[in-house]
Design a protein around this motif. Structure first.
Motif, PDB file in Angstrom:
ATOM      1  N   ILE A  58       1.843  10.701  97.966  1.00 27.04           N
ATOM      2  CA  ILE A  58       1.783  11.095  96.563  1.00 27.04           C
ATOM      3  C   ILE A  58       2.307   9.951  95.702  1.00 27.04           C
ATOM      4  N   THR A  59       2.079  10.066  94.393  1.00 27.96           N
ATOM      5  CA  THR A  59       2.621   9.078  93.464  1.00 27.96           C
ATOM      6  C   THR A  59       3.977   9.547  92.950  1.00 27.96           C
ATOM      7  N   TYR A  60       4.706   8.637  92.402  1.00 28.11           N
ATOM      8  CA  TYR A  60       6.034   8.966  91.883  1.00 28.11           C
ATOM      9  C   TYR A  60       5.946   9.939  90.708  1.00 28.11           C
ATOM     10  N   PRO A  61       5.046   9.733  89.756  1.00 28.00           N
ATOM     11  CA  PRO A  61       4.927  10.717  88.658  1.00 28.00           C
ATOM     12  C   PRO A  61       4.595  12.126  89.145  1.00 28.00           C
ATOM     13  N   GLU A  62       3.761  12.245  90.170  1.00 28.65           N
ATOM     14  CA  GLU A  62       3.432  13.561  90.712  1.00 28.65           C
ATOM     15  C   GLU A  62       4.693  14.227  91.282  1.00 28.65           C
ATOM     16  N   PHE A  63       5.505  13.452  91.947  1.00 31.45           N
ATOM     17  CA  PHE A  63       6.743  13.980  92.512  1.00 31.45           C
ATOM     18  C   PHE A  63       7.683  14.453  91.405  1.00 31.45           C
ATOM     19  N   ILE A  64       7.870  13.629  90.382  1.00 29.51           N
ATOM     20  CA  ILE A  64       8.781  13.979  89.288  1.00 29.51           C
ATOM     21  C   ILE A  64       8.335  15.273  88.599  1.00 29.51           C
ATOM     22  N   LYS A  65       7.054  15.448  88.445  1.00 28.20           N
ATOM     23  CA  LYS A  65       6.524  16.632  87.775  1.00 28.20           C
ATOM     24  C   LYS A  65       6.915  17.916  88.511  1.00 28.20           C
ATOM     25  N   ILE A  66       6.820  17.912  89.840  1.00 24.78           N
ATOM     26  CA  ILE A  66       7.152  19.102  90.627  1.00 24.78           C
ATOM     27  C   ILE A  66       8.657  19.309  90.712  1.00 24.78           C
ATOM     28  N   VAL A  67       9.403  18.229  90.962  1.00 29.31           N
ATOM     29  CA  VAL A  67      10.853  18.332  91.139  1.00 29.31           C
ATOM     30  C   VAL A  67      11.539  18.772  89.849  1.00 29.31           C
ATOM     31  N   SER A  68      11.021  18.338  88.717  1.00 30.79           N
ATOM     32  CA  SER A  68      11.662  18.657  87.434  1.00 30.79           C
ATOM     33  C   SER A  68      11.769  20.158  87.204  1.00 30.79           C
ATOM     34  N   ALA A  69      10.847  20.926  87.795  1.00 33.39           N
ATOM     35  CA  ALA A  69      10.861  22.378  87.622  1.00 33.39           C
ATOM     36  C   ALA A  69      12.081  23.020  88.281  1.00 33.39           C
ATOM     37  N   TYR A  70      12.696  22.316  89.211  1.00 30.63           N
ATOM     38  CA  TYR A  70      13.851  22.864  89.924  1.00 30.63           C
ATOM     39  C   TYR A  70      15.181  22.372  89.355  1.00 30.63           C
ATOM     40  N   LEU A  71      15.134  21.486  88.386  1.00 32.93           N
ATOM     41  CA  LEU A  71      16.345  20.929  87.799  1.00 32.93           C
ATOM     42  C   LEU A  71      16.622  21.556  86.436  1.00 32.93           C
ATOM     43  N   GLU A  72      17.872  21.817  86.166  1.00 28.76           N
ATOM     44  CA  GLU A  72      18.249  22.393  84.875  1.00 28.76           C
ATOM     45  C   GLU A  72      18.069  21.393  83.740  1.00 28.76           C
ATOM     46  N   ALA A  73      18.211  20.099  84.070  1.00 28.60           N
ATOM     47  CA  ALA A  73      18.091  19.041  83.069  1.00 28.60           C
ATOM     48  C   ALA A  73      17.671  17.762  83.772  1.00 28.60           C
ATOM     49  N   PRO A  74      17.133  16.816  83.007  1.00 25.45           N
ATOM     50  CA  PRO A  74      16.787  15.530  83.626  1.00 25.45           C
ATOM     51  C   PRO A  74      18.012  14.886  84.277  1.00 25.45           C
ATOM     52  N   LEU A  75      17.782  14.132  85.328  1.00 26.64           N
ATOM     53  CA  LEU A  75      18.872  13.478  86.038  1.00 26.64           C
ATOM     54  C   LEU A  75      19.562  12.432  85.161  1.00 26.64           C
ATOM     55  N   GLU A  76      20.874  12.407  85.247  1.00 23.44           N
ATOM     56  CA  GLU A  76      21.636  11.338  84.603  1.00 23.44           C
ATOM     57  C   GLU A  76      21.533  10.074  85.464  1.00 23.44           C
ATOM     58  N   SER A  77      21.390   8.939  84.783  1.00 17.94           N
ATOM     59  CA  SER A  77      21.260   7.651  85.484  1.00 17.94           C
ATOM     60  C   SER A  77      20.070   7.665  86.432  1.00 17.94           C
TER      61      SER A  77
END
Length: 296
Positions: free
Chosen positions: A134-153
């Motif tokens: 997969i591509t990195y943007p595809e991964f971020i799109k799915i993982v973001s749904a499980y995070l309360e907020a964007p990752l710090e740093s």
């Protein structure tokens, strides 16, 4: 006086005529002294010769000893240089410095063991397996749904991913690699991280083969991702290799060697299936947290 001299002369003449021959003055003393000096000289020469014969090997021993000491220092110095070269090669895999890893973890308390596990299982459900490309943007799109907020740093994780992409000339990543890169932000202890990764592996095995027993090949692949993302410290990777003479050589452990060493370390305390080729998630968690890997 003349009468005395004539009388003495006549006496000596008569004694000589009778056959008397007086010894020369100091004859006996001179002969005795000469004999004593000669014997003493001969004795000294004999002792010197004997001593020389007894210690003729000493110079060779000294030379051999000095040579051995010199060779030992050379071997120690060369071996240390070889180890430092291998260690430097291992350190090049550490994309993030220790301070950066700490910054990343302290800034993301939201990434708990449960969140990491759920994100991993959700990605497997979406993409099919940990080996899915997969591509990195595809991964971020799915993982973001499980995070309360964007990752710090989060840019630090970006750097790890981009570094791999540049080195391998590819923008397609294994899902497992990206999940392990995300785990760099995990703030919990090593045991919690090991359990989360083991549960993700078990879910992937369940999805691909219908059993939650984890094949050894999957475990080796996970360790490979851990190594690529800098979780495995350089000191755990360096190992000596033959030949040991004239100087010790060193190389870096492969992922399979790391797994085999971890299994050997726990031998007798573990139970495996299929002749040691499949493991349950609890055992995998123990292996991941083992001192052999010494994850950072």
């Amino acid at each position: 006086v003349r009468i005395r001299m004539i009388s003495s002369y006549m006496v000596q003449k008569r004694r000589l005529a009778e056959g008397f021959r007086p010894p020369p003055y100091h004859c006996f003393a001179t002969t005795s002294s000469f004999s004593s000096d000669k014997k003493s000289k001969i004795k000294d020469e004999t002792l010197a010769k004997t001593a020389k014969e007894e210690w003729h090997w000493a110079p060779y021993v000294v030379v051999a000893l000095l040579g051995s000491i010199g060779a030992w220092f050379w071997r120690a110095s060369r071996s240390q240089s070889n180890r430092e070269a291998a260690l430097k090669k291992a350190e090049e895999k550490q994309i993030l410095a220790k301070a950066e890893r700490e910054e990343l973890r302290k800034g993301n308390p939201q990434l708990t063991s449960a969140v990491l596990t759920d994100a991993g299982i959700g990605c497997i459900r979406h993409f099919g397996s940990l080996e899915a490309k997969i591509t990195y943007p595809e991964f971020i799109k799915i993982v973001s749904a499980y995070l309360e907020a964007p990752l710090e740093s989060g840019h630090l994780i970006d750097r790890v991913v981009i570094s791999w992409a540049v080195q391998n000339s590819s923008e397609q990543f294994d899902l497992g690699f990206l999940l392990v890169a995300l785990a760099l932000a995990f703030p919990g202890d090593l045991d919690e991280l090991a359990k989360a990764l083991a549960n993700i592996l078990a879910n992937s095995a369940q999805s691909s083969q219908g059993s939650d027993l984890i094949p050894k090949s999957h475990l080796i692949r996970l360790v490979d991702w851990l190594d690529q993302t800098g979780h495995v410290p350089p000191s755990a990777l360096v190992v000596d290799t033959p030949p040991k003479y004239a100087a010790q050589n060193y190389t870096l452990k492969s992922s399979q060697r790391l797994v085999d060493d971890a299994l050997a370390e726990l031998k007798g305390d573990i139970t495996t299936e299929e002749n040691g080729q499949q493991f349950d998630s609890n055992l995998v968690a123990v292996l991941i947290a083992s001192p052999t890997l010494s994850l950072v």
